[in-house]
Design a protein around this motif. Structure first.
Motif, PDB file in Angstrom:
ATOM      1  N   GLU A 268       0.834  -1.262  -0.037  1.00  0.00           N
ATOM      2  CA  GLU A 268      -0.008  -0.087  -0.139  1.00  0.00           C
ATOM      3  C   GLU A 268       0.888   1.348   0.049  1.00  0.00           C
ATOM      4  O   GLU A 268       1.873   1.321   0.816  1.00  0.00           O
ATOM      5  CB  GLU A 268      -0.971   0.145   1.116  1.00  0.00           C
ATOM      6  CG  GLU A 268      -1.799   1.158   1.159  1.00  0.00           C
ATOM      7  CD  GLU A 268      -2.681   1.097   2.537  1.00  0.00           C
ATOM      8  OE1 GLU A 268      -3.813   1.748   2.508  1.00  0.00           O
ATOM      9  OE2 GLU A 268      -2.187   0.575   3.522  1.00  0.00           O
ATOM     10  N   ALA A 269       0.497   2.278  -0.794  1.00  0.00           N
ATOM     11  CA  ALA A 269       1.135   3.501  -0.900  1.00  0.00           C
ATOM     12  C   ALA A 269       0.345   4.513  -0.291  1.00  0.00           C
ATOM     13  O   ALA A 269      -0.935   4.830  -0.450  1.00  0.00           O
ATOM     14  CB  ALA A 269       1.594   3.792  -2.347  1.00  0.00           C
ATOM     15  N   ARG A 270       1.270   5.454   0.534  1.00  0.00           N
ATOM     16  CA  ARG A 270       0.469   6.654   1.093  1.00  0.00           C
ATOM     17  C   ARG A 270       1.579   7.704   1.153  1.00  0.00           C
ATOM     18  O   ARG A 270       2.771   7.604   0.868  1.00  0.00           O
ATOM     19  CB  ARG A 270       0.201   6.183   2.562  1.00  0.00           C
ATOM     20  CG  ARG A 270      -0.677   5.129   2.815  1.00  0.00           C
ATOM     21  CD  ARG A 270      -1.175   4.983   4.161  1.00  0.00           C
ATOM     22  NE  ARG A 270      -2.287   3.919   4.522  1.00  0.00           N
ATOM     23  CZ  ARG A 270      -2.794   3.742   5.758  1.00  0.00           C
ATOM     24  NH1 ARG A 270      -2.127   4.352   6.946  1.00  0.00           N
ATOM     25  NH2 ARG A 270      -3.829   2.827   5.957  1.00  0.00           N
ATOM     26  N   ASN A 271       1.173   8.884   1.760  1.00  0.00           N
ATOM     27  CA  ASN A 271       1.999  10.246   1.697  1.00  0.00           C
ATOM     28  C   ASN A 271       2.285  10.228   3.014  1.00  0.00           C
ATOM     29  O   ASN A 271       1.859   9.483   4.085  1.00  0.00           O
ATOM     30  CB  ASN A 271       1.280  11.262   1.166  1.00  0.00           C
ATOM     31  CG  ASN A 271       0.847  11.152  -0.220  1.00  0.00           C
ATOM     32  OD1 ASN A 271      -0.256  11.455  -0.656  1.00  0.00           O
ATOM     33  ND2 ASN A 271       1.968  11.257  -1.283  1.00  0.00           N
ATOM     34  N   GLU A 272       3.687  11.211   3.072  1.00  0.00           N
ATOM     35  CA  GLU A 272       4.046  11.498   4.317  1.00  0.00           C
ATOM     36  C   GLU A 272       3.003  12.101   5.558  1.00  0.00           C
ATOM     37  O   GLU A 272       3.246  11.968   6.571  1.00  0.00           O
ATOM     38  CB  GLU A 272       5.326  12.121   4.325  1.00  0.00           C
ATOM     39  CG  GLU A 272       6.638  11.291   3.588  1.00  0.00           C
ATOM     40  CD  GLU A 272       7.851  12.347   3.591  1.00  0.00           C
ATOM     41  OE1 GLU A 272       7.746  13.440   3.779  1.00  0.00           O
ATOM     42  OE2 GLU A 272       8.828  11.614   3.229  1.00  0.00           O
ATOM     43  N   VAL A 273       2.237  12.899   4.846  1.00  0.00           N
ATOM     44  CA  VAL A 273       1.286  13.440   5.477  1.00  0.00           C
ATOM     45  C   VAL A 273      -0.291  12.839   5.461  1.00  0.00           C
ATOM     46  O   VAL A 273      -0.429  12.234   4.106  1.00  0.00           O
ATOM     47  CB  VAL A 273       1.192  15.063   5.335  1.00  0.00           C
ATOM     48  CG1 VAL A 273       2.423  15.622   5.839  1.00  0.00           C
ATOM     49  CG2 VAL A 273       1.032  15.369   3.692  1.00  0.00           C
TER      50      VAL A 273
END
Length: 910
Positions: free
Chosen positions: A467-472
């Motif tokens: 799964e890919a997410r952002n730092e914020v």
């Protein structure tokens, strides 16, 4: 009726609009604003140039100042300023004038009240010269208001001024176009009726800097302004009026006059910055504050001239609407008024902001513009999305820190920000944590990496869910789509793995002394490659003592030598050997295993005395020596020990005794009170405590020597003998004797050589010797023939002593030493040797200190004086005896070792 001239002649004008002097006294009716006349008749020249003033309408403002604005009904031909002066808007010919009158309208910008007057224009029928001749005195002089000095008593005493008597200030518009001087007010005193007075004014603008702005007619008292005023430079002037008689005596108290400069709208608004930068987050709601722009106006901020209003002229781009922002017209604050800010669509807006004075009146106000750049900042409103649903990769087994696959994503947010940087997480398919997915900081890709070894025999494939997410976190209301999750399929490649031993190391316990060809154990290795048909062979890799052998097929280990626990290769009873197992794969793989043999001790070492050497004095105090035993075995095969003196030789027990102190220590004591210096070996029988005890006779070497009061040995010969054997001592003595013989032979050979050389030199004719040509004496005066020298100074004082008085065994001071590099004694000098004596003594000293010099009885040539010298030859110096006559019999007294030397050196030269 107003009379005007044509061309550039003087125009008779009504007093400037706005100049009002408050009426004196009390009970004055209230002021009513409005035009002084409802209808005005004005005569204008036939030809009027553009910009030429024509007439002035009089308006009673009642202190409204710049709040009144004037408008003309025919702006194409006429223009009216803020003070009611009407100018020609273009060049006009008034031979035919319109029948309708010109309307002038005045409006109060605050109360919105309006006043109207009509002006009927009549063309002039006279020439300009006639108009000027028929002109009446100026209206300003005729209707000029007066300021009177307060009245005085008849006794010339100054009358006290009333507290409420205040002279109203005089209002003068700035930037007036004249003509100058322009009368403002008349100063008058009641005393000018019966005598002549002179009037003057003082203060800044009159007689003080800036001088020359205001002037007064000393006779009539008319106060005039001499040049245009600038409110932004000086907003008001404080003058003082004086009245004196012809003799200069003051007839009135001075009065204060305040002249206020009325502001005109002569300055445009100026923005403090030409370009304004602001930011607003994307997705902001309407009403979000963005930034504030400010401008300044040098005009009076209390009047409309300095009251600014802001507005947005344009917005670029006009997306999604043309009115995304609004501005507070008074404060300059910019806020959002519409939703739809999207950085990914419009990253920046450019606004043109206008500031206008006169409260934003577009007709009369002056304006200026500035640029506002609004940058739309990014928020995390776009999640990262994988470019594919499934990614593939492969990795050899047992490899770590290997990148298996690169996961690529797209993100519409601003690059290299927390809203764009991706963070990857494995959500399934890796229960043992063998993979990780760090982020490439440059490309934002996910790097699937192996962090723990993978075994092909356990699992051949892995399917990971990432799964890919952002730092914020994502912005509120934004959810991760299905494209934010991907699958990674990883194939494991089988490789040839090394065999391994289990357990490793392998420990066995054995008694030392194991015989050869004894089977100890079997080392077997396992091959992890279950899907490969391979065979394993064994070999020896490390066997420090070379005790073992391994069967290459079975791994059976046998001995090829006796195992000894006391071997230097055994540490703490543990012996390590390493073996190698190699498979038949391509390429071959091998693994190592360690065999640890713990050797159990047996009683196979006899004890020995320690220390093996000791030292005591001839008269020992104390006379005991502590000893112990060394045994290579361990307890209980070592101590406690039993100590006993041997029975042979018999003098051992007669002179010595041994006493046991403890199980490990004993004490050897001397029975007798004196023992001669020498080395004594005492045999001691020591028995250990093994199950089968072992005994050994070892020798304790005791050095007996002469001691000083401190108990230290002083007999060096015995110490040397104790340290060296008899053969070594004899060899050293022979070497010394041979060395001395060689030295003596070399000395004899040198003596013979010097005698032969000197004999040859005596055969040379003095007449033929060339040295008489190069003699150097370093003396002033005549030669030897002019000097009276005592030739006895050339003899050595020590040589005149008879041989009879020389003690036996003592050499003469002039005898040649026997050593190769002697140190000769200093010769005693004559009482007064003189120059020749010094020269001879220096030569003797050089010869004495020269190791290569010939013996003393040889011919010593110091210098050649030539023939005829009364001194004779220097070789005739007396000596008590020659080298051959020297008595070396005293060497016999030194012992038998030097007797041979006395015989050799005391013999003849042959």
């Amino acid at each position: 009726m107003y009379s005007l001239h044509d061309g550039s002649g003087l125009v008779l004008l009504v007093v400037l609009a706005g100049l009002q002097i408050a009426a004196e006294g009390r009970g004055t009716p209230p002021c009513r604003p409005g035009f002084s006349e409802d209808v005005n008749e004005v005569v204008v020249p036939n030809i009027t140039e553009k910009g030429q003033p024509l007439f002035t309408v009089r308006f009673i403002s009642c202190g409204r100042g710049g709040q009144v604005q004037f408008e003309c009904s025919n702006p194409s031909d006429f223009r009216i300023d803020a003070y009611g002066v009407v100018y020609a808007a273009r060049t006009l010919q008034h031979s035919v004038l319109p029948a309708s009158p010109l309307q002038i309208k005045a409006s109060d910008t605050t109360t919105q009240q309006q006043w109207v007057t009509q002006v009927r224009l009549t063309p002039s029928t006279h020439s300009s010269q006639q108009v000027q001749e028929d002109a009446v005195p100026p209206v300003m002089s005729k209707d000029l208001k007066e300021i009177a000095f307060p009245s005085r008593n008849t006794d010339s005493q100054l009358k006290r001024m009333k507290r409420d008597w205040v002279i109203p200030p005089i209002n003068v518009p700035e930037n007036s176009r004249g003509p100058f001087p322009q009368e403002l007010v008349r100063i008058r005193s009641d005393h000018d009726k019966n005598r002549s007075l002179r009037y003057s004014v003082t203060g800044p603008g009159a007689d003080q800097p800036p001088t020359g702005i205001f002037i007064i007619d000393p006779i009539s008292g008319e106060l005039s302004v001499n040049k245009p005023l600038d409110r932004e430079h000086i907003p008001n002037f404080h003058l003082r009026a004086h009245a004196v008689d012809l003799n200069g005596n003051q007839v009135e108290n001075p009065i204060d006059i305040v002249i206020n400069v009325i502001d005109m709208n002569d300055n445009r608004p100026e923005f403090t910055h030409q370009i304004w930068n602001g930011t607003v987050p994307e997705g902001s709601k309407p009403g979000t504050f963005v930034m504030t722009v400010t401008s300044v106006d040098k005009d009076d901020p209390k009047t409309a001239n300095g009251m600014l209003r802001y507005k947005i002229l344009s917005q670029n781009p006009e997306s999604p609407t043309s009115n995304m922002f609004t501005i507070n017209n008074k404060t300059g604050g910019i806020i959002t008024v519409a939703a739809g800010l999207d950085r990914e669509k419009v990253p920046q807006y450019t606004l043109i902001i206008q500031a206008t004075d006169m409260e934003g009146n577009p007709m009369y106000g002056l304006s200026n513009t500035a640029t506002a750049v609004i940058r739309v900042t990014d928020i995390n409103d776009n999640p990262p999305e994988f470019t594919a649903e499934t990614f593939y990769g492969e990795v050899p087994e047992n490899r770590v820190n290997v990148i298996v696959a690169n996961l690529t994503v797209t993100d519409k947010d601003q690059p290299n920000t927390p809203a764009w940087n991706a963070v990857y997480k494995i959500t399934g398919g890796d229960p043992t944590g063998r993979f990780s997915v760090p982020t490439d900081p440059t490309t934002n890709e996910g790097l699937v990496t192996v962090v723990k070894p993978i075994d092909y025999e356990i699992s051949r494939t892995y399917v990971l869910t990432v799964e890919a997410r952002n730092e914020v976190p994502l912005a509120r209301g934004i959810h991760s789509p299905r494209q934010s999750t991907a699958t990674v399929s990883i194939k494991v490649i089988d490789v040839n793995e090394s065999p391994y031993f289990e357990p490793n190391p392998k420990l066995i316990k054995l008694e030392e002394g194991m015989m050869q060809e004894t089977t100890l154990t079997t080392l077997t290795a396992q091959d992890p490659d279950r899907y490969m048909q391979q065979t394993i062979r064994y070999s020896k890799l490390s066997d420090p003592a070379n005790w073992l052998r391994i069967d290459p097929n079975t791994g059976r280990i046998t001995t090829i030598a006796i195992l000894d626990r006391e071997s230097p290769f055994v540490k703490n009873s543990l012996y390590n050997a390493t073996f190698l197992a190699s498979d038949s794969g391509v390429p071959p793989a091998s693994g190592t295993g360690t065999l640890q043999i713990f050797l159990l001790d047996i009683n196979d070492n006899a004890p020995k005395v320690f220390p093996q050497e000791a030292e005591i004095c001839e008269k020992p105090e104390p006379n005991a020596i502590n000893i112990t035993a060394l045994d290579g075995d361990l307890n209980p095969n070592a101590g406690p020990f039993a100590f006993e003196l041997a029975h042979k030789p018999s003098d051992v027990r007669r002179n010595w005794t041994i006493t046991r102190i403890s199980g490990d220590y004993a004490q050897v004591s001397l029975k007798i009170g004196f023992l001669e210096s020498g080395i004594y070996e005492i045999p001691i029988i020591i028995t250990d405590s093994g199950n089968l005890p072992m005994s050994n006779t070892s020798y304790l070497r005791i050095k007996v020597c002469q001691c000083d009061i401190n108990g230290d040995c002083t007999d060096q010969q015995h110490i040397m003998a104790a340290g060296l054997g008899t053969g070594a001592i004899i060899s050293i003595l022979l070497c010394i004797i041979i060395l001395l013989i060689l030295v003596l032979m070399f000395v004899v050979w040198m003596k013979r050589r010097d005698k032969e050389r000197q004999a040859k030199q005596l055969l040379i004719d003095p007449e033929d010797d060339v040295r008489d040509n190069i003699l150097k004496y370093d003396e002033e005066g005549g030669g030897e023939e002019d000097q009276d020298y005592d030739l006895s100074q050339l003899q050595q004082p020590d040589t005149i002593e008879p041989d009879a008085i020389k003690p036996v065994g003592i050499r003469r001071l002039d005898e040649r030493p026997l050593h190769p590099e002697p140190q000769y004694p200093m010769r005693s000098a004559a009482p007064h040797p003189g120059d020749i004596g010094d020269f001879i003594n220096e030569g003797l000293k050089a010869a004495d200190n020269d190791p290569t010099a010939p013996p003393y009885d040889s011919l010593l040539v110091f210098d050649y004086e030539g023939s005829g010298s009364t001194a004779g030859s220097l070789s005739s110096l007396n000596s008590s005896s020659s080298g051959g006559d020297q008595d070396y019999d005293y060497l016999n007294d030194w012992g038998p070792r030097f007797r041979k030397l006395a015989d050799m050196y005391g013999g003849s030269d042959d």
